[in-house]
Design a protein around this motif. Structure first.
Motif, PDB file in Angstrom:
ATOM      1  N   LEU A  86       0.812  -1.217   0.000  1.00 38.46           N
ATOM      2  CA  LEU A  86       0.000   0.000   0.000  1.00 38.46           C
ATOM      3  C   LEU A  86       0.848   1.272   0.000  1.00 38.46           C
ATOM      4  O   LEU A  86       1.757   1.401   0.817  1.00 38.46           O
ATOM      5  CB  LEU A  86      -0.917   0.038   1.225  1.00 38.46           C
ATOM      6  CG  LEU A  86      -2.189  -0.779   1.189  1.00 38.46           C
ATOM      7  CD1 LEU A  86      -2.993  -0.469  -0.068  1.00 38.46           C
ATOM      8  CD2 LEU A  86      -1.930  -2.259   1.270  1.00 38.46           C
ATOM      9  N   SER A  87       0.515   2.186  -0.891  1.00 46.10           N
ATOM     10  CA  SER A  87       1.244   3.439  -0.982  1.00 46.10           C
ATOM     11  C   SER A  87       0.323   4.604  -0.632  1.00 46.10           C
ATOM     12  O   SER A  87      -0.736   4.746  -1.232  1.00 46.10           O
ATOM     13  CB  SER A  87       1.777   3.610  -2.411  1.00 46.10           C
ATOM     14  OG  SER A  87       2.506   4.788  -2.514  1.00 46.10           O
ATOM     15  N   ALA A  88       0.705   5.414   0.341  1.00 42.49           N
ATOM     16  CA  ALA A  88      -0.110   6.581   0.713  1.00 42.49           C
ATOM     17  C   ALA A  88       0.771   7.618   1.401  1.00 42.49           C
ATOM     18  O   ALA A  88       0.378   8.222   2.397  1.00 42.49           O
ATOM     19  CB  ALA A  88      -1.266   6.157   1.618  1.00 42.49           C
ATOM     20  N   GLY A  89       1.998   7.791   0.892  1.00 45.62           N
ATOM     21  CA  GLY A  89       2.932   8.710   1.545  1.00 45.62           C
ATOM     22  C   GLY A  89       3.160   8.249   2.971  1.00 45.62           C
ATOM     23  O   GLY A  89       3.232   7.046   3.257  1.00 45.62           O
ATOM     24  N   CYS A  90       3.223   9.204   3.888  1.00 52.57           N
ATOM     25  CA  CYS A  90       3.474   8.873   5.295  1.00 52.57           C
ATOM     26  C   CYS A  90       2.266   8.210   5.956  1.00 52.57           C
ATOM     27  O   CYS A  90       2.339   7.799   7.111  1.00 52.57           O
ATOM     28  CB  CYS A  90       3.880  10.123   6.066  1.00 52.57           C
ATOM     29  SG  CYS A  90       5.373  10.872   5.404  1.00 52.57           S
ATOM     30  N   ALA A  91       1.145   8.109   5.239  1.00 53.30           N
ATOM     31  CA  ALA A  91      -0.039   7.424   5.777  1.00 53.30           C
ATOM     32  C   ALA A  91      -0.055   5.953   5.372  1.00 53.30           C
ATOM     33  O   ALA A  91      -1.014   5.240   5.674  1.00 53.30           O
ATOM     34  CB  ALA A  91      -1.311   8.116   5.300  1.00 53.30           C
ATOM     35  N   ALA A  92       0.993   5.483   4.705  1.00 50.22           N
ATOM     36  CA  ALA A  92       0.982   4.123   4.141  1.00 50.22           C
ATOM     37  C   ALA A  92       0.806   3.053   5.219  1.00 50.22           C
ATOM     38  O   ALA A  92       0.095   2.067   5.008  1.00 50.22           O
ATOM     39  CB  ALA A  92       2.253   3.872   3.342  1.00 50.22           C
ATOM     40  N   GLY A  93       1.455   3.220   6.370  1.00 54.45           N
ATOM     41  CA  GLY A  93       1.323   2.240   7.450  1.00 54.45           C
ATOM     42  C   GLY A  93      -0.123   2.180   7.934  1.00 54.45           C
ATOM     43  O   GLY A  93      -0.656   1.097   8.207  1.00 54.45           O
ATOM     44  N   GLY A  94      -0.748   3.336   8.027  1.00 57.75           N
ATOM     45  CA  GLY A  94      -2.154   3.398   8.425  1.00 57.75           C
ATOM     46  C   GLY A  94      -3.049   2.757   7.378  1.00 57.75           C
ATOM     47  O   GLY A  94      -4.008   2.062   7.695  1.00 57.75           O
ATOM     48  N   THR A 248      -9.399  11.126   2.396  1.00 56.58           N
ATOM     49  CA  THR A 248      -8.510  12.025   1.648  1.00 56.58           C
ATOM     50  C   THR A 248      -9.030  13.450   1.788  1.00 56.58           C
ATOM     51  O   THR A 248     -10.158  13.669   2.238  1.00 56.58           O
ATOM     52  CB  THR A 248      -8.432  11.638   0.161  1.00 56.58           C
ATOM     53  OG1 THR A 248      -9.752  11.568  -0.378  1.00 56.58           O
ATOM     54  CG2 THR A 248      -7.749  10.285  -0.019  1.00 56.58           C
ATOM     55  N   MET A 249      -8.198  14.415   1.404  1.00 54.42           N
ATOM     56  CA  MET A 249      -8.576  15.817   1.596  1.00 54.42           C
ATOM     57  C   MET A 249      -9.736  16.204   0.672  1.00 54.42           C
ATOM     58  O   MET A 249      -9.979  15.560  -0.337  1.00 54.42           O
ATOM     59  CB  MET A 249      -7.389  16.728   1.343  1.00 54.42           C
ATOM     60  CG  MET A 249      -6.949  16.782  -0.096  1.00 54.42           C
ATOM     61  SD  MET A 249      -5.666  18.036  -0.274  1.00 54.42           S
ATOM     62  CE  MET A 249      -5.107  17.668  -1.933  1.00 54.42           C
ATOM     63  N   GLY A 385      -0.503  11.731   5.224  1.00 61.08           N
ATOM     64  CA  GLY A 385       0.540  11.528   4.217  1.00 61.08           C
ATOM     65  C   GLY A 385       0.396  12.431   3.011  1.00 61.08           C
ATOM     66  O   GLY A 385      -0.679  12.978   2.744  1.00 61.08           O
ATOM     67  N   LEU A 386       1.494  12.558   2.290  1.00 61.88           N
ATOM     68  CA  LEU A 386       1.523  13.355   1.070  1.00 61.88           C
ATOM     69  C   LEU A 386       0.364  12.960   0.154  1.00 61.88           C
ATOM     70  O   LEU A 386      -0.033  11.803   0.126  1.00 61.88           O
ATOM     71  CB  LEU A 386       2.868  13.110   0.353  1.00 61.88           C
ATOM     72  CG  LEU A 386       3.140  13.945  -0.899  1.00 61.88           C
ATOM     73  CD1 LEU A 386       3.318  15.412  -0.552  1.00 61.88           C
ATOM     74  CD2 LEU A 386       4.378  13.426  -1.630  1.00 61.88           C
ATOM     75  N   GLY A 387      -0.154  13.924  -0.589  1.00 63.09           N
ATOM     76  CA  GLY A 387      -1.248  13.623  -1.503  1.00 63.09           C
ATOM     77  C   GLY A 387      -2.606  13.774  -0.860  1.00 63.09           C
ATOM     78  O   GLY A 387      -3.626  13.504  -1.492  1.00 63.09           O
ATOM     79  N   GLY A 388      -2.646  14.217   0.399  1.00 57.89           N
ATOM     80  CA  GLY A 388      -3.927  14.376   1.076  1.00 57.89           C
ATOM     81  C   GLY A 388      -4.478  13.067   1.588  1.00 57.89           C
ATOM     82  O   GLY A 388      -5.687  12.826   1.539  1.00 57.89           O
TER      83      GLY A 388
END
Lengths: 397, 139
Positions: A86-94, A248-249, A385-388
């Motif tokens: 899973l890729s979600a910037g710094c939110a990936a672990g979440g 997401t934002m 994480g980056l990308g909202g």
């Protein structure tokens, strides 16, 4: 939906490349340590894991394609199980935790491993490697030059304007965070700092100083999750996942994330984080007043003040008073980041969502030692994480 | 006379004042910079984009300082000198980021500023330019 529980967690202590803690260990070695620890903690054998949900790293391992889950499975033993990266910037672990939770809750698998790890390059995080005029991050960095800390610093400066927050108060957040980290065997920094030391550290981006911004770290965390029914084989007291959410934002978001946007009608900050947390309260049927403690993403101490207000844990403009009254300490009425937070751990970006699950599990089991929140019943976690991208989870005992 | 050229082409013009080349959706009024082909407002009934330019003055929503050099793709002339970054609400409804021409000590939330074009770095004998802000005169 089936009830999902956490039966085992593990973590590799956070550190900096070359130090005595992480040395030259690869991200896969760090993850292996966390996974072995989580399996042992749960009393689960590797061959009982039915699928893996992993955070994709942009910075290390994963065969350059973010295939970090595949690296981990190859290392622990290829059993042919499905792997979700899973890729979600710094939110990936979440995000990895949310996908694992959703699949177990939805009846796809009975038991899964969730894992995230990172080995970070030195210095400020480069947000875009792309040099094209069509890439908004490229334009932002080439035409202006706004490193991550400067983005946070504009928010901190605005808070000073809106609520009269002082630089001393920002420093006090770090003092509180570092006090929590003392005796936390997984934290990179485990020593207290004084207000004077924080205020003597150089500005990274005025008004934010070096000790008020999380550095980049290497580290890893893992969690074994399963259905409540399955958990009976392993433990009498699993930790319940009350909910896990992703958001997401929204278009109304007021933060200066790109080059430009419409002047917003109101103060709608971090709409992705607020969206994830409010959805978590709603889905879990648990309100902010029932939260025993919160592990939130404090890339800078500013967030320890802003986020609790944005989510209704306290009133707007109240956070400084609560901080100074000791209410955000583990023994206070609104404990924030009893682990010591990112300011004490440093950010191993994609590991952080799983790091929060591990810390929250220890807290709810009453295994958190000197940083223990007394009688902790409900823990809230949140990543950004980056990308909202944002995630939240609520765990309870 | 030094040659000037934008650090990224197509974003602004510097003839008869500063003009940032943007767009606006006629239906919902949302301003965009840089130009976009279609409206991104999920509440907008119908995307109807019209090119426009943004110029003039605005107020500082907030500001910070790059006390250390940002990583690539940031560029500057060596040695790096800290600079102020501002988030500015332009009178025509656009919130935009940019470097400030003035020093940190002169900054204030709510201060009136105006758009200028200024050198960001040099490439050979060409000065690469970008938009920046300076305190608005006469107020």
């Amino acid at each position: 939906m089936r009830e999902v529980v956490v039966v085992g967690v593990g973590m590799h202590r956070f550190g900096k490349t070359g130090d005595s803690v992480v040395g030259t260990k690869s991200v896969t070695e760090l993850c292996r340590h966390a996974v072995d620890m989580a399996l042992a903690d749960a009393g689960v054998k590797w061959k009982q894991i039915e699928a893996v949900s992993a955070a994709s790293s942009r910075f290390s391992g994963g065969k350059g394609w973010g295939l970090n889950g595949n690296d981990v499975v190859e290392n622990v033993g290829s059993t042919g199980i499905p792997i979700y990266n899973l890729s979600a910037g710094c939110a990936a672990g979440g995000n990895a935790f949310n996908v694992g939770y959703s699949m177990v809750a939805g009846g796809i698998y009975d038991m899964m491993l969730v894992v995230g790890g990172e080995v970070m390059p030195k210095g400020m995080i480069q947000t875009s490697g792309v040099e094209e005029a069509t890439d908004p991050e490229f334009l932002r960095q080439r035409c202006v030059g706004i490193p991550g800390p400067a983005f946070w610093a504009t928010l901190a400066r605005r808070r000073m304007h809106d609520y009269g927050t002082t630089e001393e108060q920002f420093a006090k957040v770090t003092v509180k965070a570092r006090k929590c980290s003392v005796g936390n065997p997984y934290a990179r920094f485990q020593k207290e700092v004084s207000i004077a030391e924080v205020l003597a550290s150089p500005y990274v981006s005025n008004p934010l100083r070096l000790f008020e911004i999380c550095p980049v770290s290497n580290g890893a965390a893992a969690a074994i999750i399963c259905t409540r029914e399955k958990a009976r084989q392993f433990t009498a007291k699993p930790i319940t996942v009350a909910t896990s959410t992703v958001a997401t934002m929204t278009f109304e978001d007021a933060l200066p994330r790109g080059l430009a946007g419409p002047v917003p009608a109101g103060a709608s900050f971090h709409t992705e984080a607020r969206g994830a947390v409010l959805k978590a309260f709603e889905k879990a049927g648990i309100g902010p007043k029932e939260v025993s403690f919160t592990e939130l993403q404090d890339n800078t101490c500013y967030y320890e003040l802003a986020f609790p207000e944005e989510w209704g844990l306290c009133e707007p403009g109240e956070a400084e008073r609560l901080l100074e009254a000791g209410e955000t300490a583990p023994t206070g009425r609104m404990p924030i980041n009893p682990s010591g937070g990112f300011v004490s751990f440093g950010e191993a970006t994609t590991a952080m969502g799983v790091f929060q699950i591990a810390e929250t599990t220890w807290q709810l089991r009453g295994q958190a030692g000197g940083r223990q929140v007394p009688d902790a019943k409900v823990g809230l976690t949140q990543t950004l994480g980056l990308g909202g991208n944002a995630t939240a989870a609520i765990l309870k005992r | 006379m030094e040659n000037h050229s934008p650090c990224v082409p197509g974003l602004f013009e510097d003839q008869g004042g500063v003009h940032l080349l943007g767009a606006r959706c006629v239906t919902c009024g949302t301003p965009y910079f840089p130009r976009q082909a279609a409206c991104r407002n999920p509440h907008c009934g119908e995307s109807k984009m019209e090119d426009c330019s943004f110029s003039g003055r605005g107020t500082v929503w907030s500001y910070s300082v790059a006390d250390f050099s940002p990583p690539a793709p940031f560029k500057c002339d060596p040695p790096f000198k800290p600079y102020v970054i501002a988030v500015v609400d332009l009178e025509n409804g656009l919130r935009i980021v940019g470097q400030m021409m003035n020093e940190f000590e002169e900054m204030k939330v709510g201060a009136l500023v105006e758009l200028v074009i200024d050198t960001l770095y040099h490439e050979g004998d060409v000065a690469r330019t970008t938009w920046k802000f300076k305190p608005a005169g006469g107020h």
